[in-house]
Every structure is written in C-alpha cells, then in structure tokens.
Write an enzyme that holds these catalytic residues in place. Structure first.
Site, PDB file in Angstrom:
ATOM      1  N   LEU A  21       0.675  -1.124  -0.383  1.00  0.00           N
ATOM      2  CA  LEU A  21      -0.006  -0.170   0.084  1.00  0.00           C
ATOM      3  C   LEU A  21       0.869   1.505  -0.129  1.00  0.00           C
ATOM      4  O   LEU A  21       1.975   1.227   0.634  1.00  0.00           O
ATOM      5  CB  LEU A  21      -0.964   0.322   1.237  1.00  0.00           C
ATOM      6  CG  LEU A  21      -1.844  -1.087   1.353  1.00  0.00           C
ATOM      7  CD1 LEU A  21      -2.515  -1.322   2.606  1.00  0.00           C
ATOM      8  CD2 LEU A  21      -2.959  -0.852   0.222  1.00  0.00           C
ATOM      9  N   HIS A  49      -0.696 -11.704   9.009  1.00  0.00           N
ATOM     10  CA  HIS A  49       0.448 -12.186   8.452  1.00  0.00           C
ATOM     11  C   HIS A  49       0.697 -13.516   8.986  1.00  0.00           C
ATOM     12  O   HIS A  49       0.696 -13.722  10.096  1.00  0.00           O
ATOM     13  CB  HIS A  49       1.831 -11.235   8.700  1.00  0.00           C
ATOM     14  CG  HIS A  49       3.037 -11.781   8.129  1.00  0.00           C
ATOM     15  ND1 HIS A  49       3.360 -11.610   6.715  1.00  0.00           N
ATOM     16  CD2 HIS A  49       3.901 -12.355   8.637  1.00  0.00           C
ATOM     17  CE1 HIS A  49       4.354 -11.805   6.255  1.00  0.00           C
ATOM     18  NE2 HIS A  49       4.885 -12.553   7.284  1.00  0.00           N
TER      19      HIS A  49
HETATM   20  C1  GRF Z   1      -3.566 -15.676   4.548  1.00  0.00           C
HETATM   21  O1  GRF Z   1      -2.372 -16.857   4.835  1.00  0.00           O
HETATM   22  C2  GRF Z   1      -2.898 -14.700   5.230  1.00  0.00           C
HETATM   23  O2  GRF Z   1      -2.301 -14.817   6.377  1.00  0.00           O
HETATM   24  C3  GRF Z   1      -2.149 -14.076   4.010  1.00  0.00           C
HETATM   25  O3  GRF Z   1      -2.809 -14.374   2.742  1.00  0.00           O
HETATM   26  C4  GRF Z   1      -3.600 -15.634   3.152  1.00  0.00           C
HETATM   27  C5  GRF Z   1      -5.077 -15.024   2.990  1.00  0.00           C
HETATM   28  O4  GRF Z   1      -5.966 -16.000   2.916  1.00  0.00           O
HETATM   29  N1  GRF Z   1      -2.136 -12.579   4.204  1.00  0.00           N
HETATM   30  P1  GRF Z   1      -7.496 -15.897   2.457  1.00  0.00           P
HETATM   31  O5  GRF Z   1      -7.557 -15.145   1.126  1.00  0.00           O
HETATM   32  O6  GRF Z   1      -8.008 -14.880   3.628  1.00  0.00           O
HETATM   33  O7  GRF Z   1      -8.032 -17.182   2.368  1.00  0.00           O
END
Ligand code: GRF
Length: 199
Positions: A89, A105
């Site tokens: 961003l 994360h």
């Molecule tokens: C998850 O592993 C999250 O930690 C990371 O990207 C993935 C998102 O998965 N930021 P989703 O699209 O919410 O299933």
C-alpha cells in the site's frame, strides 16, 4: 463500525470474520485488486457489496493507488481490514488509516516477514510458527502487534500441512482482533497497542 475489507484471493479470513457475526461491525464493501479473486463471490454470497480495482487496468502504480484510495474513501470506513491483500500500500494511504487498519500475516512476526513464510519456517527448522494480526504501518509486515497464535511445526509437515494449521488459527485470531476494535477496546497510542486500556 463501518469497515472495508481488502483482499486478493480466496477470502477465507473474510469468511471467518463475517461468520463471527461481530456486533457493530458493518462491512460496507469488500474490494479486491484482482477480478478473479474467489473472495468476491464469497463476499456476494454473504450479501456484501464487492468491487474490483483491477491493478492490471492502470498504467502506473500511482494511478492504481489513487483509484484504490478513492474506492475505499467512498465508504468512509472507521476500520480497514487487509485479508490477504497482496499489494504493498502507498505510504500516504497507510498514514491516512493509521490506527484503523489491520493486517494478518502468516508468521510469528517479527520472524519471517514477506512471502513464502511456511516454506521458510520449515527450512529454518523452527518448532513454533503461527500468525500475527498487527496494525499496518508504512514498513511492510512490521506494525504494532495486536494478537498472535502459535502452532507446532511437526516433523512430517510440508508447506501445505503447516499452512493449514496456521490458517485455522488465523480464522480464530483475526475475528478476535476485529471484535476488540469494534468494541472500542483496541487502539494505537503513540505507536503502542492499547487493549482494554492497557498498553
Ligand atoms: C493468509 O495466509 C494470510 O495470512 C495471508 O494471505 C492469506 C489470505 O488468505 N495474508 P485468505 O484469502 O484470507 O484465505
């Protein structure tokens, strides 16, 4: 609390947050940078407004950033939730939503910032891995930590078995963090997380 969710993929974190039925959470829009994001159909199945700001439609990063900024501003969110949003961003966008933007994360920050966290955790031989919800700051994957969940790394784990174990925890801690924020129990004071009045 009017909220906007930004995502790029399947939307399982969005789904977990919606299913948590958090009192006071008003998801005004789900915005994806990818027209093929599975999370768009998931959002619409939940009756949510979903739209796309297609990164490939813009000649420059700045033009995309400006379009995303306008799209989000249209809903005047008090909370911006990044749920698997795979774009970095713009700093002024992050500053605009300082203290009101969360990200999840898939690692125990500050370990394993960046991508491919599960493969790197296995390669590093760590015995504990997990997920982190943090306030978003201009520095990538480095904002003040709100909540974490740890999972064991098992000897026979591969990237997908470990990712699944982490994801299950993501679906627990992200709704919890949103619930705290919407309830007015979570804030950022001078760069430090304040929960229930304790910093
Ligand atoms: C998850 O592993 C999250 O930690 C990371 O990207 C993935 C998102 O998965 N930021 P989703 O699209 O919410 O299933």
């Amino acid at each position: 609390t009017p909220a906007v969710v930004l995502m790029s993929g399947r939307g399982s974190n969005l789904d977990a947050i919606v299913r948590a039925a958090i009192p006071g959470l008003d998801i005004r829009a789900v915005i994806s940078n990818r027209p093929d994001a599975g999370g768009l159909a998931l959002a619409r199945d939940h009756g949510l407004h979903a739209e796309v700001v297609d990164a490939s439609g813009f000649a420059t990063r700045e033009a995309f950033d400006a379009a995303l900024d306008r799209a989000v501003d249209a809903f005047s969110p008090r909370l911006v939730v990044l749920a698997g949003f795979m774009r970095i961003l713009a700093a002024d966008f992050v500053r605009k939503h300082a203290g009101r933007m969360l990200n999840i994360h898939p690692s125990l920050l500050p370990s394993f910032t960046g991508l491919a966290t599960h493969r790197r955790a296995i390669e590093a031989g760590v015995r504990l891995h997990g997920a982190t919800v943090h306030f978003v700051t201009p520095e990538l994957d480095a904002g003040p930590i709100v909540i974490q969940a740890a999972v064991p790394v098992l000897p026979d784990d591969d990237e997908s078995t470990l990712a699944a174990r982490v994801l299950a925890q993501e679906h627990r801690i992200y709704p919890q963090a949103v619930r705290w924020f919407v309830a007015g129990r979570l804030s950022l004071q001078d760069g430090r997380v304040c929960l229930n009045g304790a910093t």
